[in-house]
Motif scaffolding. Structure first.
Motif, mmCIF file in Angstrom:
data_model
loop_
_atom_site.group_PDB
_atom_site.id
_atom_site.type_symbol
_atom_site.label_atom_id
_atom_site.label_comp_id
_atom_site.label_asym_id
_atom_site.label_seq_id
_atom_site.Cartn_x
_atom_site.Cartn_y
_atom_site.Cartn_z
ATOM 1 N N VAL A 1 30.867 -6.180 36.022
ATOM 2 C CA VAL A 1 31.886 -7.194 35.740
ATOM 3 C C VAL A 1 33.245 -6.538 35.529
ATOM 4 O O VAL A 1 34.274 -7.018 36.027
ATOM 5 C CB VAL A 1 31.479 -8.034 34.499
ATOM 6 N N SER A 2 33.259 -5.411 34.798
ATOM 7 C CA SER A 2 34.538 -4.770 34.477
ATOM 8 C C SER A 2 35.228 -4.194 35.707
ATOM 9 O O SER A 2 36.447 -4.007 35.697
ATOM 10 C CB SER A 2 34.345 -3.683 33.414
ATOM 11 N N LYS A 3 34.468 -3.927 36.766
ATOM 12 C CA LYS A 3 35.086 -3.450 38.012
ATOM 13 C C LYS A 3 35.954 -4.540 38.652
ATOM 14 O O LYS A 3 36.888 -4.252 39.373
ATOM 15 C CB LYS A 3 34.021 -3.003 39.010
ATOM 16 N N LYS A 4 35.627 -5.786 38.364
ATOM 17 C CA LYS A 4 36.339 -6.911 38.969
ATOM 18 C C LYS A 4 37.500 -7.411 38.102
ATOM 19 O O LYS A 4 38.257 -8.265 38.520
ATOM 20 C CB LYS A 4 35.357 -8.042 39.241
ATOM 21 N N ILE A 5 37.614 -6.885 36.892
ATOM 22 C CA ILE A 5 38.678 -7.321 35.976
ATOM 23 C C ILE A 5 39.928 -6.472 36.219
ATOM 24 O O ILE A 5 39.856 -5.243 36.199
ATOM 25 C CB ILE A 5 38.219 -7.199 34.510
ATOM 26 N N PRO A 6 41.074 -7.116 36.419
ATOM 27 C CA PRO A 6 42.316 -6.358 36.678
ATOM 28 C C PRO A 6 42.933 -5.828 35.367
ATOM 29 O O PRO A 6 43.827 -6.446 34.782
ATOM 30 C CB PRO A 6 43.224 -7.390 37.341
ATOM 31 N N PHE A 7 42.435 -4.662 34.918
ATOM 32 C CA PHE A 7 42.922 -4.088 33.661
ATOM 33 C C PHE A 7 44.375 -3.621 33.757
ATOM 34 O O PHE A 7 44.999 -3.370 32.725
ATOM 35 C CB PHE A 7 42.041 -2.915 33.222
ATOM 36 N N ASP A 8 44.923 -3.497 34.969
ATOM 37 C CA ASP A 8 46.321 -3.083 35.107
ATOM 38 C C ASP A 8 47.281 -4.225 34.769
ATOM 39 O O ASP A 8 48.463 -3.999 34.550
ATOM 40 C CB ASP A 8 46.603 -2.514 36.501
ATOM 41 N N ASP A 9 46.764 -5.467 34.690
ATOM 42 C CA ASP A 9 47.572 -6.610 34.259
ATOM 43 C C ASP A 9 47.685 -6.557 32.734
ATOM 44 O O ASP A 9 46.672 -6.590 32.027
ATOM 45 C CB ASP A 9 46.890 -7.914 34.706
ATOM 46 N N PRO A 10 48.904 -6.478 32.189
ATOM 47 C CA PRO A 10 49.075 -6.353 30.736
ATOM 48 C C PRO A 10 48.468 -7.514 29.940
ATOM 49 O O PRO A 10 47.985 -7.313 28.830
ATOM 50 C CB PRO A 10 50.594 -6.312 30.539
ATOM 51 N N GLN A 11 48.476 -8.724 30.497
ATOM 52 C CA GLN A 11 47.890 -9.879 29.806
ATOM 53 C C GLN A 11 46.368 -9.735 29.667
ATOM 54 O O GLN A 11 45.802 -10.042 28.628
ATOM 55 C CB GLN A 11 48.226 -11.176 30.567
ATOM 56 N N VAL A 12 45.730 -9.278 30.734
ATOM 57 C CA VAL A 12 44.274 -9.093 30.722
ATOM 58 C C VAL A 12 43.906 -7.975 29.746
ATOM 59 O O VAL A 12 42.969 -8.113 28.952
ATOM 60 C CB VAL A 12 43.750 -8.784 32.146
ATOM 61 N N LEU A 13 44.658 -6.875 29.799
ATOM 62 C CA LEU A 13 44.399 -5.753 28.904
ATOM 63 C C LEU A 13 44.564 -6.173 27.441
ATOM 64 O O LEU A 13 43.739 -5.826 26.591
ATOM 65 C CB LEU A 13 45.331 -4.583 29.232
ATOM 66 N N LEU A 14 45.586 -6.951 27.151
ATOM 67 C CA LEU A 14 45.806 -7.445 25.797
ATOM 68 C C LEU A 14 44.643 -8.345 25.354
ATOM 69 O O LEU A 14 44.159 -8.240 24.217
ATOM 70 C CB LEU A 14 47.132 -8.216 25.704
ATOM 71 N N ALA A 15 44.169 -9.194 26.248
ATOM 72 C CA ALA A 15 43.045 -10.092 25.918
ATOM 73 C C ALA A 15 41.781 -9.288 25.609
ATOM 74 O O ALA A 15 41.058 -9.601 24.649
ATOM 75 C CB ALA A 15 42.801 -11.062 27.068
ATOM 76 N N VAL A 16 41.509 -8.240 26.389
ATOM 77 C CA VAL A 16 40.318 -7.417 26.154
ATOM 78 C C VAL A 16 40.464 -6.638 24.843
ATOM 79 O O VAL A 16 39.506 -6.506 24.076
ATOM 80 C CB VAL A 16 40.050 -6.476 27.350
ATOM 81 N N ARG A 17 41.676 -6.144 24.565
ATOM 82 C CA ARG A 17 41.915 -5.454 23.294
ATOM 83 C C ARG A 17 41.696 -6.403 22.111
ATOM 84 O O ARG A 17 41.096 -6.024 21.107
ATOM 85 C CB ARG A 17 43.347 -4.907 23.245
ATOM 86 N N ILE A 18 42.187 -7.622 22.243
ATOM 87 C CA ILE A 18 42.005 -8.623 21.176
ATOM 88 C C ILE A 18 40.518 -8.931 20.989
ATOM 89 O O ILE A 18 40.036 -9.031 19.855
ATOM 90 C CB ILE A 18 42.830 -9.887 21.467
ATOM 91 N N LEU A 19 39.782 -9.066 22.091
ATOM 92 C CA LEU A 19 38.341 -9.307 22.014
ATOM 93 C C LEU A 19 37.660 -8.175 21.249
ATOM 94 O O LEU A 19 36.827 -8.423 20.370
ATOM 95 C CB LEU A 19 37.742 -9.439 23.417
ATOM 96 N N TYR A 20 38.022 -6.934 21.555
ATOM 97 C CA TYR A 20 37.428 -5.771 20.889
ATOM 98 C C TYR A 20 37.736 -5.798 19.390
ATOM 99 O O TYR A 20 36.856 -5.592 18.558
ATOM 100 C CB TYR A 20 37.943 -4.474 21.515
#
Length: 191
Positions: free
Chosen positions: A19-38
């Motif tokens: 799943v994480s291979k398909k997530i665009p971690f280079d997008d700052p919004q997505v990265l922020l959302a994953v950091r918040i989830l963590y």
């Protein structure tokens, strides 16, 4: 029949890696959302552990617990007789859970902030939360399961890599306790 937690962890890790291979971690919004989830999952785990501590201290079960702690693997030491209370034992187990969680957060911090790895954030948002809910303290103090069978203290040490723990399981049978008392390794009282 319930699946072994290590097997389900492996399945989750392999699935989340795909799943994480398909997530665009280079997008700052997505990265922020994953950091918040963590961060949120770690706050939930901390909340569970604080709640467990209040439940353990409220019960303050002073029932005596005697068991023989095996010597570390490869050591020439004798097995050690431990005499403690259920209250002290549960607090000791809770301290070990806190230590484990903080080590995981520290390692994740180094991996993410220093080495810039982002994929493990997603996996580490799920596995520790799952592990917290599968713990014996949570089963007893949060879910109210009786301390019988696999939940009877002392608990088997969690197996390490592929189930190979560093030492054997603690023994609470009368024969092992008497043998340890005769061997002179008894009398260790933990507070």
């Amino acid at each position: 029949m319930a699946l072994n937690p290590q097997i389900t962890n492996l399945v989750i890790i392999l699935g989340m890696m795909q799943v994480s291979k398909k997530i665009p971690f280079d997008d700052p919004q997505v990265l922020l959302a994953v950091r918040i989830l963590y961060i949120v999952t770690n706050i939930v785990i901390a909340g569970i552990y604080f709640y467990l501590q209040t439940k353990i201290n409220a019960k303050k079960d002073l029932t005596t617990l005697k068991y023989v702690e095996p010597a570390p693997m490869g050591s020439a030491d004798e097995p050690k007789l431990i005499t403690t209370t259920v209250h002290s034992y549960d607090l000791q187990q809770l301290r070990a859970l806190w230590k484990s969680q903080l080590m995981g957060v520290g390692m994740m911090g180094v991996m993410h902030l220093y080495f810039k790895y982002t994929n493990p954030l997603l996996i580490q948002s799920i596995i520790p939360l799952k592990g917290a809910f599968e713990g014996n303290l949570v089963k007893i103090h949060l879910f109210g399961n009786p301390a019988i069978g696999d939940l009877k203290r002392p608990w088997k040490a969690a197996g390490g890599l592929m189930g190979m723990g560093g030492q054997g399981e603690p023994k609470a049978d009368k024969k092992s306790i008497e043998q340890a008392e005769r061997a002179g390794s008894g009398g260790v009282k933990e507070e």
